[in-house]
Design a protein around this motif. Sequence first.
Motif, PDB file in Angstrom:
ATOM      1  N   VAL A  45       0.860  -1.185   0.000  1.00 31.28           N
ATOM      2  CA  VAL A  45       0.000   0.000   0.000  1.00 31.28           C
ATOM      3  C   VAL A  45       0.891   1.228   0.000  1.00 31.28           C
ATOM      4  O   VAL A  45       1.837   1.332   0.797  1.00 31.28           O
ATOM      5  N   SER A  46       0.604   2.165  -0.903  1.00 35.33           N
ATOM      6  CA  SER A  46       1.339   3.428  -0.953  1.00 35.33           C
ATOM      7  C   SER A  46       0.380   4.575  -0.701  1.00 35.33           C
ATOM      8  O   SER A  46      -0.836   4.442  -0.905  1.00 35.33           O
ATOM      9  N   ALA A  47       0.909   5.706  -0.263  1.00 32.05           N
ATOM     10  CA  ALA A  47       0.063   6.873  -0.017  1.00 32.05           C
ATOM     11  C   ALA A  47       0.895   8.137  -0.084  1.00 32.05           C
ATOM     12  O   ALA A  47       2.105   8.127   0.183  1.00 32.05           O
ATOM     13  N   ASN A  48       0.241   9.231  -0.453  1.00 27.06           N
ATOM     14  CA  ASN A  48       0.824  10.569  -0.376  1.00 27.06           C
ATOM     15  C   ASN A  48       0.468  11.162   0.978  1.00 27.06           C
ATOM     16  O   ASN A  48      -0.711  11.258   1.320  1.00 27.06           O
ATOM     17  N   MET A  49       1.462  11.561   1.739  1.00 26.19           N
ATOM     18  CA  MET A  49       1.213  12.104   3.069  1.00 26.19           C
ATOM     19  C   MET A  49       1.144  13.632   3.015  1.00 26.19           C
ATOM     20  O   MET A  49       2.078  14.286   2.526  1.00 26.19           O
ATOM     21  N   PHE A  50       0.034  14.172   3.499  1.00 27.93           N
ATOM     22  CA  PHE A  50      -0.202  15.618   3.492  1.00 27.93           C
ATOM     23  C   PHE A  50      -0.307  16.146   4.915  1.00 27.93           C
ATOM     24  O   PHE A  50      -0.771  15.441   5.822  1.00 27.93           O
ATOM     25  N   SER A  51       0.113  17.395   5.095  1.00 26.62           N
ATOM     26  CA  SER A  51      -0.053  18.053   6.389  1.00 26.62           C
ATOM     27  C   SER A  51      -1.496  18.511   6.540  1.00 26.62           C
ATOM     28  O   SER A  51      -2.273  18.514   5.573  1.00 26.62           O
ATOM     29  N   ASN A  52      -1.849  18.928   7.749  1.00 23.06           N
ATOM     30  CA  ASN A  52      -3.196  19.445   7.979  1.00 23.06           C
ATOM     31  C   ASN A  52      -3.430  20.775   7.278  1.00 23.06           C
ATOM     32  O   ASN A  52      -4.564  21.265   7.221  1.00 23.06           O
ATOM     33  N   SER A  53      -2.357  21.363   6.724  1.00 22.13           N
ATOM     34  CA  SER A  53      -2.488  22.573   5.916  1.00 22.13           C
ATOM     35  C   SER A  53      -2.554  22.253   4.429  1.00 22.13           C
ATOM     36  O   SER A  53      -2.436  23.143   3.583  1.00 22.13           O
ATOM     37  N   PHE A  81       7.919   1.967   5.051  1.00 20.44           N
ATOM     38  CA  PHE A  81       8.957   2.820   4.488  1.00 20.44           C
ATOM     39  C   PHE A  81       8.430   4.250   4.460  1.00 20.44           C
ATOM     40  O   PHE A  81       7.541   4.582   3.680  1.00 20.44           O
ATOM     41  N   ARG A  82       8.986   5.076   5.351  1.00 18.00           N
ATOM     42  CA  ARG A  82       8.603   6.486   5.413  1.00 18.00           C
ATOM     43  C   ARG A  82       9.585   7.309   4.598  1.00 18.00           C
ATOM     44  O   ARG A  82      10.776   7.300   4.859  1.00 18.00           O
ATOM     45  N   ASN A  83       9.080   7.985   3.564  1.00 19.34           N
ATOM     46  CA  ASN A  83       9.930   8.831   2.724  1.00 19.34           C
ATOM     47  C   ASN A  83      11.185   8.075   2.276  1.00 19.34           C
ATOM     48  O   ASN A  83      12.321   8.555   2.472  1.00 19.34           O
ATOM     49  N   PRO A  84      11.033   6.896   1.656  1.00 22.25           N
ATOM     50  CA  PRO A  84      12.227   6.120   1.275  1.00 22.25           C
ATOM     51  C   PRO A  84      13.050   6.861   0.225  1.00 22.25           C
ATOM     52  O   PRO A  84      12.533   7.718  -0.503  1.00 22.25           O
ATOM     53  N   PRO A  85      14.345   6.559   0.111  1.00 24.61           N
ATOM     54  CA  PRO A  85      15.226   7.285  -0.819  1.00 24.61           C
ATOM     55  C   PRO A  85      14.698   7.276  -2.252  1.00 24.61           C
ATOM     56  O   PRO A  85      14.327   6.226  -2.786  1.00 24.61           O
ATOM     57  N   GLY A  86      14.659   8.469  -2.840  1.00 21.36           N
ATOM     58  CA  GLY A  86      14.209   8.601  -4.218  1.00 21.36           C
ATOM     59  C   GLY A  86      12.711   8.562  -4.414  1.00 21.36           C
ATOM     60  O   GLY A  86      12.225   8.646  -5.544  1.00 21.36           O
ATOM     61  N   SER A  87      11.958   8.441  -3.334  1.00 18.34           N
ATOM     62  CA  SER A  87      10.505   8.370  -3.463  1.00 18.34           C
ATOM     63  C   SER A  87       9.934   9.722  -3.843  1.00 18.34           C
ATOM     64  O   SER A  87      10.591  10.762  -3.713  1.00 18.34           O
ATOM     65  N   THR A 111      12.068  15.124 -15.806  1.00 18.79           N
ATOM     66  CA  THR A 111      11.382  15.588 -17.011  1.00 18.79           C
ATOM     67  C   THR A 111      11.379  14.518 -18.096  1.00 18.79           C
ATOM     68  O   THR A 111      12.424  13.961 -18.438  1.00 18.79           O
ATOM     69  N   ASN A 112      10.163  14.215 -18.599  1.00 20.15           N
ATOM     70  CA  ASN A 112       9.981  13.218 -19.662  1.00 20.15           C
ATOM     71  C   ASN A 112      10.505  11.840 -19.276  1.00 20.15           C
ATOM     72  O   ASN A 112      10.984  11.082 -20.126  1.00 20.15           O
ATOM     73  N   CYS A 113      10.402  11.523 -18.001  1.00 18.78           N
ATOM     74  CA  CYS A 113      10.823  10.209 -17.517  1.00 18.78           C
ATOM     75  C   CYS A 113       9.792   9.661 -16.532  1.00 18.78           C
ATOM     76  O   CYS A 113       9.120  10.416 -15.818  1.00 18.78           O
ATOM     77  N   LEU A 114       9.689   8.347 -16.504  1.00 21.09           N
ATOM     78  CA  LEU A 114       9.019   7.655 -15.421  1.00 21.09           C
ATOM     79  C   LEU A 114      10.089   7.048 -14.523  1.00 21.09           C
ATOM     80  O   LEU A 114      11.173   6.695 -14.986  1.00 21.09           O
ATOM     81  N   ALA A 115       9.792   6.941 -13.246  1.00 25.09           N
ATOM     82  CA  ALA A 115      10.734   6.373 -12.284  1.00 25.09           C
ATOM     83  C   ALA A 115      10.270   4.980 -11.884  1.00 25.09           C
ATOM     84  O   ALA A 115       9.076   4.756 -11.651  1.00 25.09           O
ATOM     85  N   VAL A 116      11.209   4.026 -11.820  1.00 27.47           N
ATOM     86  CA  VAL A 116      10.899   2.680 -11.361  1.00 27.47           C
ATOM     87  C   VAL A 116      11.777   2.362 -10.149  1.00 27.47           C
ATOM     88  O   VAL A 116      12.996   2.276 -10.244  1.00 27.47           O
ATOM     89  N   ALA A 117      11.124   2.249  -8.997  1.00 27.05           N
ATOM     90  CA  ALA A 117      11.779   1.810  -7.767  1.00 27.05           C
ATOM     91  C   ALA A 117      11.355   0.374  -7.491  1.00 27.05           C
ATOM     92  O   ALA A 117      10.424  -0.137  -8.117  1.00 27.05           O
ATOM     93  N   TRP A 118      12.028  -0.292  -6.543  1.00 24.47           N
ATOM     94  CA  TRP A 118      11.650  -1.668  -6.275  1.00 24.47           C
ATOM     95  C   TRP A 118      11.990  -2.049  -4.846  1.00 24.47           C
ATOM     96  O   TRP A 118      12.827  -1.435  -4.188  1.00 24.47           O
ATOM     97  N   GLY A 124      11.284 -12.087   2.934  1.00 21.77           N
ATOM     98  CA  GLY A 124      11.926 -11.898   4.233  1.00 21.77           C
ATOM     99  C   GLY A 124      11.747 -10.481   4.716  1.00 21.77           C
ATOM    100  O   GLY A 124      10.613  -9.992   4.793  1.00 21.77           O
ATOM    101  N   THR A 125      12.857  -9.812   5.070  1.00 20.54           N
ATOM    102  CA  THR A 125      12.802  -8.408   5.468  1.00 20.54           C
ATOM    103  C   THR A 125      12.924  -7.546   4.222  1.00 20.54           C
ATOM    104  O   THR A 125      13.983  -7.503   3.585  1.00 20.54           O
ATOM    105  N   PRO A 126      11.852  -6.853   3.820  1.00 20.98           N
ATOM    106  CA  PRO A 126      11.876  -6.115   2.549  1.00 20.98           C
ATOM    107  C   PRO A 126      12.930  -5.011   2.555  1.00 20.98           C
ATOM    108  O   PRO A 126      13.183  -4.365   3.574  1.00 20.98           O
ATOM    109  N   VAL A 127      13.537  -4.800   1.366  1.00 20.20           N
ATOM    110  CA  VAL A 127      14.570  -3.781   1.185  1.00 20.20           C
ATOM    111  C   VAL A 127      14.151  -2.865   0.036  1.00 20.20           C
ATOM    112  O   VAL A 127      13.875  -3.337  -1.078  1.00 20.20           O
ATOM    113  N   TRP A 128      14.114  -1.553   0.301  1.00 21.96           N
ATOM    114  CA  TRP A 128      13.752  -0.567  -0.710  1.00 21.96           C
ATOM    115  C   TRP A 128      14.980  -0.152  -1.513  1.00 21.96           C
ATOM    116  O   TRP A 128      16.066   0.035  -0.959  1.00 21.96           O
ATOM    117  N   HIS A 129      14.798   0.030  -2.843  1.00 23.13           N
ATOM    118  CA  HIS A 129      15.876   0.486  -3.713  1.00 23.13           C
ATOM    119  C   HIS A 129      15.447   1.753  -4.449  1.00 23.13           C
ATOM    120  O   HIS A 129      14.334   1.828  -4.983  1.00 23.13           O
TER     121      HIS A 129
END
Length: 240
Positions: A45-53, A81-87, A111-118, A124-129
């Motif tokens: 599950v992913s989400a965009n985290m917003f402040s109360n403002s 994963f809170r604010n993982p690198p490159g997210s 610009t003019n790119c899509l990003a693919v993280a994994w 086991g213990t998940p690792v973010w890249h």
Amino acid sequence: VSSTSDPTGAWSKWAIDADRDNDAQPFDNWADFPGVGLDGNNLYVSANMFSNSDFFQYSKVWVLPKPQLLSGSASITWTEFRNPPGSDFNMQPAHTFGTAAAEYFLFEGSTNCLAVAWIDNTSGTPVWHSPLQVPVTPYTSIILSGAPQFGNDNTIDTSDTRLLNVVYRAGSLWTVHTVQSPATVKTEVSWYQIDPGTATVLSQGRISDPTRWYYYPSIGVNQDNVAAIGFSGSSPTEYA
């Protein structure tokens, strides 16, 4: 999660307090526009985290092992994963069919790119890249123009160029989003097939019409590598 294959039967339901980072520290942020993906091991599950403002703060990803969900366990655990690198904003986890080296996330990159993280080590213990950048057909990442509709002067909100869903099958990632036509103010559908291992586009295209606006696409892929794309459309002479 349904307890059986009968969707009218019993379901198990859980909630995660999104503003409690690692279920401990509250930051008074709230989760918006959640994305969901699955593979053989986990629910993602992913989400965009917003402040109360109403200001975007960072993205967050939860990895929930499937066995506890399928068993209907009253108490569940997850990796966060809170604010993982490159997210970045609006990361979409893939619906993964078959085996894959990792669980992939696609989102708008530079610009003019899509990003693919994994995330690997999914059993086991998940690792973010951190993501790789995938050059695609040029488009402008903007809030899109409203689509006209027959019988009403109000336009239909077509949102923006965020990716709307991702499928992984037979070594490829497939995704879609709404983009502005390069020649007119109309919106159209852009689709991509991406090799996540080499961060390259295998195929891509646009779906457009001389008079009709297209928006809110989704994509599915079968075992024969045939993709189906659904979307909405309207024009000054057509209802949505």
